[in-house]
Design a protein around this motif. Structure first.
Motif, PDB file in Angstrom:
ATOM      1  N   GLY A  38       1.432  -6.463 -17.095  1.00 15.41           N
ATOM      2  CA  GLY A  38       2.109  -5.755 -18.178  1.00 15.41           C
ATOM      3  C   GLY A  38       3.534  -6.240 -18.389  1.00 15.41           C
ATOM      4  N   THR A  39       4.177  -5.646 -19.349  1.00 15.05           N
ATOM      5  CA  THR A  39       5.577  -5.950 -19.624  1.00 15.05           C
ATOM      6  C   THR A  39       6.451  -5.324 -18.543  1.00 15.05           C
ATOM      7  OG1 THR A  39       5.928  -3.928 -20.891  1.00 15.05           O
ATOM      8  CG2 THR A  39       5.093  -5.866 -22.111  1.00 15.05           C
ATOM      9  N   PRO A  40       7.702  -5.729 -18.455  1.00 10.68           N
ATOM     10  CA  PRO A  40       8.600  -5.059 -17.510  1.00 10.68           C
ATOM     11  C   PRO A  40       8.661  -3.545 -17.743  1.00 10.68           C
ATOM     12  CG  PRO A  40       9.608  -7.092 -18.257  1.00 10.68           C
ATOM     13  CD  PRO A  40       8.360  -6.886 -19.081  1.00 10.68           C
ATOM     14  N   GLU A  41       8.617  -3.126 -18.988  1.00 16.26           N
ATOM     15  CA  GLU A  41       8.622  -1.696 -19.295  1.00 16.26           C
ATOM     16  C   GLU A  41       7.372  -1.011 -18.747  1.00 16.26           C
ATOM     17  OE1 GLU A  41       9.224  -4.110 -21.637  1.00 16.26           O
ATOM     18  OE2 GLU A  41      11.391  -3.811 -21.702  1.00 16.26           O
ATOM     19  N   ASP A  42       6.214  -1.692 -18.840  1.00 19.41           N
ATOM     20  CA  ASP A  42       4.968  -1.161 -18.281  1.00 19.41           C
ATOM     21  C   ASP A  42       5.103  -0.975 -16.766  1.00 19.41           C
ATOM     22  OD1 ASP A  42       3.693  -1.199 -20.759  1.00 19.41           O
ATOM     23  OD2 ASP A  42       2.808  -3.186 -20.405  1.00 19.41           O
ATOM     24  N   ALA A  43       5.691  -1.973 -16.111  1.00 13.34           N
ATOM     25  CA  ALA A  43       5.862  -1.903 -14.660  1.00 13.34           C
ATOM     26  C   ALA A  43       6.825  -0.775 -14.286  1.00 13.34           C
ATOM     27  CB  ALA A  43       6.372  -3.243 -14.123  1.00 13.34           C
ATOM     28  N   PHE A  44       7.941  -0.666 -14.982  1.00 11.11           N
ATOM     29  CA  PHE A  44       8.908   0.397 -14.680  1.00 11.11           C
ATOM     30  C   PHE A  44       8.293   1.778 -14.865  1.00 11.11           C
ATOM     31  CE2 PHE A  44      12.293  -2.863 -15.500  1.00 11.11           C
ATOM     32  CZ  PHE A  44      12.826  -2.833 -14.223  1.00 11.11           C
ATOM     33  N   ALA A  45       7.363   1.922 -15.780  1.00 11.67           N
ATOM     34  CA  ALA A  45       6.716   3.214 -16.014  1.00 11.67           C
ATOM     35  C   ALA A  45       5.887   3.661 -14.808  1.00 11.67           C
ATOM     36  CB  ALA A  45       5.829   3.136 -17.259  1.00 11.67           C
ATOM     37  N   LEU A  46       5.489   2.711 -13.954  1.00 10.52           N
ATOM     38  CA  LEU A  46       4.691   3.038 -12.778  1.00 10.52           C
ATOM     39  C   LEU A  46       5.527   3.464 -11.576  1.00 10.52           C
ATOM     40  CD1 LEU A  46       2.112   0.126 -12.967  1.00 10.52           C
ATOM     41  CD2 LEU A  46       1.725   2.537 -13.536  1.00 10.52           C
ATOM     42  N   ILE A  47       6.823   3.277 -11.636  1.00  4.62           N
ATOM     43  CA  ILE A  47       7.678   3.609 -10.499  1.00  4.62           C
ATOM     44  C   ILE A  47       7.858   5.114 -10.424  1.00  4.62           C
ATOM     45  CG2 ILE A  47       9.948   3.329  -9.461  1.00  4.62           C
ATOM     46  CD1 ILE A  47      10.082   0.577 -10.809  1.00  4.62           C
ATOM     47  N   LYS A  48       7.239   5.674  -9.388  1.00  6.85           N
ATOM     48  CA  LYS A  48       7.302   7.119  -9.167  1.00  6.85           C
ATOM     49  C   LYS A  48       6.977   7.375  -7.701  1.00  6.85           C
ATOM     50  CE  LYS A  48       2.591   7.328 -10.811  1.00  6.85           C
ATOM     51  NZ  LYS A  48       2.026   6.841 -12.010  1.00  6.85           N
ATOM     52  N   SER A  49       7.249   8.566  -7.252  1.00  3.52           N
ATOM     53  CA  SER A  49       6.944   8.921  -5.870  1.00  3.52           C
ATOM     54  C   SER A  49       5.439   8.958  -5.664  1.00  3.52           C
ATOM     55  CB  SER A  49       7.529  10.289  -5.533  1.00  3.52           C
ATOM     56  OG  SER A  49       8.925  10.260  -5.613  1.00  3.52           O
ATOM     57  N   PHE A  50       5.002   8.426  -4.539  1.00  3.83           N
ATOM     58  CA  PHE A  50       3.585   8.493  -4.184  1.00  3.83           C
ATOM     59  C   PHE A  50       3.385   9.762  -3.372  1.00  3.83           C
ATOM     60  CE2 PHE A  50      -0.357   7.326  -2.031  1.00  3.83           C
ATOM     61  CZ  PHE A  50      -1.052   6.720  -3.065  1.00  3.83           C
ATOM     62  N   PRO A  51       2.385  10.562  -3.668  1.00  7.78           N
ATOM     63  CA  PRO A  51       2.187  11.830  -2.978  1.00  7.78           C
ATOM     64  C   PRO A  51       1.965  11.644  -1.468  1.00  7.78           C
ATOM     65  CG  PRO A  51       0.746  11.666  -4.895  1.00  7.78           C
ATOM     66  CD  PRO A  51       1.373  10.332  -4.705  1.00  7.78           C
ATOM     67  N   ALA A  52       2.782  12.297  -0.670  1.00 13.21           N
ATOM     68  CA  ALA A  52       2.698  12.173   0.788  1.00 13.21           C
ATOM     69  C   ALA A  52       1.322  12.569   1.308  1.00 13.21           C
ATOM     70  CB  ALA A  52       3.784  13.013   1.444  1.00 13.21           C
ATOM     71  N   GLU A  53       0.691  13.550   0.682  1.00 12.04           N
ATOM     72  CA  GLU A  53      -0.615  13.991   1.165  1.00 12.04           C
ATOM     73  C   GLU A  53      -1.705  12.934   0.980  1.00 12.04           C
ATOM     74  OE1 GLU A  53      -0.019  15.524  -3.019  1.00 12.04           O
ATOM     75  OE2 GLU A  53       1.178  15.633  -1.198  1.00 12.04           O
ATOM     76  N   ARG A  54      -1.439  11.917   0.194  1.00 12.85           N
ATOM     77  CA  ARG A  54      -2.411  10.829   0.004  1.00 12.85           C
ATOM     78  C   ARG A  54      -2.155   9.657   0.937  1.00 12.85           C
ATOM     79  NH1 ARG A  54      -2.817   9.111  -5.920  1.00 12.85           N
ATOM     80  NH2 ARG A  54      -4.331   7.722  -4.972  1.00 12.85           N
ATOM     81  N   MET A  55      -1.070   9.698   1.716  1.00 16.76           N
ATOM     82  CA  MET A  55      -0.741   8.604   2.630  1.00 16.76           C
ATOM     83  C   MET A  55      -1.450   8.808   3.965  1.00 16.76           C
ATOM     84  SD  MET A  55       3.243   7.911   2.038  1.00 16.76           S
ATOM     85  CE  MET A  55       3.947   7.920   0.413  1.00 16.76           C
ATOM     86  N   VAL A  56      -1.927   7.708   4.532  1.00 20.11           N
ATOM     87  CA  VAL A  56      -2.614   7.732   5.813  1.00 20.11           C
ATOM     88  C   VAL A  56      -2.043   6.610   6.669  1.00 20.11           C
ATOM     89  CG1 VAL A  56      -4.850   7.498   6.973  1.00 20.11           C
ATOM     90  CG2 VAL A  56      -4.723   8.568   4.715  1.00 20.11           C
ATOM     91  N   ILE A  57      -1.786   6.898   7.944  1.00 19.27           N
ATOM     92  CA  ILE A  57      -1.285   5.879   8.868  1.00 19.27           C
ATOM     93  C   ILE A  57      -2.475   5.311   9.637  1.00 19.27           C
ATOM     94  CG2 ILE A  57       0.125   5.446  10.909  1.00 19.27           C
ATOM     95  CD1 ILE A  57       1.951   7.732   9.935  1.00 19.27           C
TER      96      ILE A  57
END
Length: 51
Positions: A14-33
């Protein structure tokens, strides 16, 4: 950057604007170690006993 699988194409092509739109916090409850390796076989938490 942690992306959902469905966002890969937008991030990579995508464009740089498309990429910037994806920058957000990832939900901690979906993270697995996932741990691996020889040093992680004991439950010493990476610390050895003094001796």
């Amino acid at each position: 950057m942690i992306l959902d699988l469905e966002d890969y194409a937008q991030w990579l092509t995508g464009t740089p604007e498309d990429a910037f739109a994806l920058i957000k916090s990832f939900p901690a409850e979906r993270m697995v170690i996932h741990q691996s390796g020889e040093a992680l076989k004991s439950d010493h938490g990476g610390m050895t006993a003094a001796g």
